[in-house]
Design a protein around this motif. Structure first.
Motif, PDB file in Angstrom:
ATOM      1  N   LEU A 235      50.484  -6.018  24.390  1.00 32.74           N
ATOM      2  CA  LEU A 235      49.775  -4.800  24.799  1.00 32.74           C
ATOM      3  C   LEU A 235      50.460  -3.571  24.213  1.00 32.74           C
ATOM      4  N   PHE A 236      51.782  -3.578  24.199  1.00 36.93           N
ATOM      5  CA  PHE A 236      52.546  -2.472  23.602  1.00 36.93           C
ATOM      6  C   PHE A 236      52.255  -2.358  22.109  1.00 36.93           C
ATOM      7  N   VAL A 237      52.323  -3.476  21.395  1.00 42.23           N
ATOM      8  CA  VAL A 237      52.113  -3.460  19.949  1.00 42.23           C
ATOM      9  C   VAL A 237      50.688  -3.016  19.606  1.00 42.23           C
ATOM     10  N   ILE A 238      49.713  -3.561  20.327  1.00 44.47           N
ATOM     11  CA  ILE A 238      48.316  -3.215  20.064  1.00 44.47           C
ATOM     12  C   ILE A 238      48.071  -1.735  20.317  1.00 44.47           C
ATOM     13  N   THR A 239      48.610  -1.212  21.411  1.00 45.48           N
ATOM     14  CA  THR A 239      48.395   0.196  21.751  1.00 45.48           C
ATOM     15  C   THR A 239      49.046   1.114  20.731  1.00 45.48           C
ATOM     16  N   MET A 240      50.258   0.783  20.297  1.00 45.16           N
ATOM     17  CA  MET A 240      50.942   1.635  19.328  1.00 45.16           C
ATOM     18  C   MET A 240      50.301   1.547  17.945  1.00 45.16           C
ATOM     19  N   ALA A 241      49.986   0.320  17.503  1.00 44.96           N
ATOM     20  CA  ALA A 241      49.516   0.126  16.125  1.00 44.96           C
ATOM     21  C   ALA A 241      48.069   0.539  15.934  1.00 44.96           C
ATOM     22  N   THR A 242      47.216   0.229  16.904  1.00 44.27           N
ATOM     23  CA  THR A 242      45.787   0.473  16.707  1.00 44.27           C
ATOM     24  C   THR A 242      45.268   1.700  17.441  1.00 44.27           C
ATOM     25  N   GLN A 243      46.091   2.325  18.262  1.00 40.64           N
ATOM     26  CA  GLN A 243      45.625   3.487  19.011  1.00 40.64           C
ATOM     27  C   GLN A 243      46.470   4.727  18.728  1.00 40.64           C
ATOM     28  N   ASN A 244      47.769   4.664  19.019  1.00 47.08           N
ATOM     29  CA  ASN A 244      48.599   5.857  18.836  1.00 47.08           C
ATOM     30  C   ASN A 244      48.739   6.242  17.376  1.00 47.08           C
ATOM     31  N   LEU A 245      48.897   5.270  16.506  1.00 48.17           N
ATOM     32  CA  LEU A 245      49.036   5.575  15.086  1.00 48.17           C
ATOM     33  C   LEU A 245      47.786   6.249  14.525  1.00 48.17           C
ATOM     34  N   PRO A 246      46.581   5.690  14.728  1.00 46.98           N
ATOM     35  CA  PRO A 246      45.383   6.411  14.280  1.00 46.98           C
ATOM     36  C   PRO A 246      45.188   7.738  15.012  1.00 46.98           C
ATOM     37  N   GLY A 247      45.539   7.783  16.314  1.00 41.72           N
ATOM     38  CA  GLY A 247      45.344   9.004  17.080  1.00 41.72           C
ATOM     39  C   GLY A 247      46.131  10.173  16.511  1.00 41.72           C
ATOM     40  N   VAL A 248      47.403   9.946  16.204  1.00 39.52           N
ATOM     41  CA  VAL A 248      48.227  11.012  15.636  1.00 39.52           C
ATOM     42  C   VAL A 248      47.803  11.302  14.196  1.00 39.52           C
ATOM     43  N   SER A 249      47.404  10.266  13.459  1.00 38.68           N
ATOM     44  CA  SER A 249      46.944  10.469  12.087  1.00 38.68           C
ATOM     45  C   SER A 249      45.689  11.332  12.046  1.00 38.68           C
ATOM     46  N   VAL A 250      44.791  11.139  12.996  1.00 38.40           N
ATOM     47  CA  VAL A 250      43.583  11.952  13.077  1.00 38.40           C
ATOM     48  C   VAL A 250      43.935  13.420  13.277  1.00 38.40           C
ATOM     49  N   LEU A 251      44.895  13.699  14.128  1.00 35.04           N
ATOM     50  CA  LEU A 251      45.340  15.074  14.343  1.00 35.04           C
ATOM     51  C   LEU A 251      45.863  15.681  13.050  1.00 35.04           C
TER      52      LEU A 251
END
Length: 404
Positions: A235-251
């Motif tokens: 759950l940690f890996v999925i959240t960081m790799a597929t959510q937080n990484l794109p989220g910050v990249s979008v910003l």
């Protein structure tokens, strides 16, 4: 985004204007649309994930309460603190993972795994590791990943016309006219017209939906090594790799340059507080945040933070009346939701594509990132956004190596 825009956005932290002065109808509407996208795109997965853990109806409502309160408090607080449209979201890929991994695991052990994952996310933010990683991602690659993430929504705007053409076509025509006649009100006009057409066709049925506050249910966690490893770490890996990484990249693709470490730390902290109530994982939003990052949210990039504030308020309301509001969103026709999401993201998608392919030296890496991200492929339980980013970075590295 041009360097001048990025420079202006970097100065945002020095400016503390009045929220009442900065807010506009377009920013409030953008925040509302972002919340609609966030809930209607994956609310059903949340129900499935909670049911997979054996949650009772009261516990399922508690999950919705925790997720709404967590997203609302973090979106509102971070947007006001940094004067940027900083939206958070629940981890949709994480929820999909939980649907298949939680059956047979007691709710108490599941909560323990949520807490363990939240602790890892918090440490990743506090340590600054995430920020150091983001410094090595070029703007073109981030923009290509953003465009790939949004591609499906742009395509679905036209795919839905196969089965129901009048509503999405009318909404698209409204947006095209609005972009030329009243740009700041283009998306609000699309929403109003879409609701009017849906009501005229009798596709909105709100009968049986009552306004009832949700009561949170606390579940004491238990910790077992097997569940921590089998559920918490993935759950940690999925959240960081597929959510937080794109989220910050979008910003960053939109020209906003916050220090990402505190953002990740706050989302992890929110998960630590709300996991016992069902807030399994919070992260920086990508798709819903994109609605608040473009000119449709506000013509002035320095004032788009008000869209994040508005989204936070709407999320808080949805948390308090989680079951009620979810029922309302579920009452909207699918064609309306898909068309609204696609139209609201068109400007941001266009900007991402323009920035991704502006520099000829980065085009090969950008096209690979864009196509792999947009393909929606999932490998090893990790979504295409992560693999698109990795493929783009490798391609860019190989190109640089060859040039050297």
């Amino acid at each position: 985004m041009h360097k001048t825009t990025t420079h202006h956005l970097a100065q945002t932290s020095e400016r503390r204007p009045s929220l009442r002065h900065d807010i506009s109808l377009s920013s409030v509407t953008a925040g509302f649309v972002a919340v609609i996208i966030g809930y209607t795109s994956s609310a059903a997965i949340i129900f499935q994930a909670a049911a997979a853990a054996g949650a009772s109806p009261a516990q399922i409502s508690s999950w919705l309460w925790a997720l709404g309160i967590g997203m609302g408090a973090t979106s509102l607080g971070l947007s006001l603190r940094y004067r940027m449209p900083l939206l958070t979201a629940w981890s949709t890929p994480g929820a999909a993972f939980l649907v298949t991994s939680l059956p047979g695991i007691p709710m108490e052990e599941a909560i323990g795994a949520f807490l363990f994952s939240a602790l890892l996310i918090t440490l990743c933010g506090v340590s600054g590791l995430f920020e150091r990683l983001m410094r090595h991602i070029p703007s073109a690659i981030a923009s290509a990943m953003l465009a790939g993430i949004l591609l499906r929504f742009g395509l679905e705007l036209f795919v839905v016309m196969e089965s129901q053409w009048l509503m999405p076509l009318t909404m698209l025509a409204t947006w095209i006219a609005g972009r030329r006649l009243w740009p700041s009100l283009a998306v609000p006009g699309v929403l109003i017209i879409g609701l009017a057409v849906a009501a005229f066709q009798g596709q909105i049925n709100l009968q049986g939906i009552s306004l009832v506050p949700t009561t949170p249910v606390f579940t004491a966690p238990t910790f077992t090594l097997a569940t921590l490893i089998g559920v918490g770490i993935p759950l940690f890996v999925i959240t960081m790799a597929t959510q937080n990484l794109p989220g910050v990249s979008v910003l960053r693709a939109a020209g906003y340059r916050p220090d990402s470490s505190p953002l990740i730390g706050w989302t992890g902290g929110a998960s630590l507080l709300l996991a016992p109530f069902g807030g399994y994982a919070f992260n920086m939003a990508a798709i819903s945040a994109a609605v608040c990052l473009g000119p449709d949210a506000h013509a002035d990039p320095k004032r788009r933070y008000t869209a994040g504030v508005a989204a936070g308020v709407f999320y808080l309301g949805m948390g308090i009346f989680g079951a009620t509001v979810t029922g309302i969103f579920m009452a909207l026709p699918t064609a309306l939701v898909m068309a609204l999401a696609g139209i609201a993201l068109l400007a941001t998608l266009g900007g991402g594509l323009a920035n991704a392919f502006h520099d000829p030296a980065h085009r090969d890496a950008a096209i690979i990132t864009f196509l792999l991200t947009g393909s929606g492929v999932t490998l090893l339980g990790i979504g295409g956004a992560f693999w698109g980013l990795m493929a783009g970075l490798i391609t860019l590295k190989l190109a640089t190596f060859k040039a050297a």
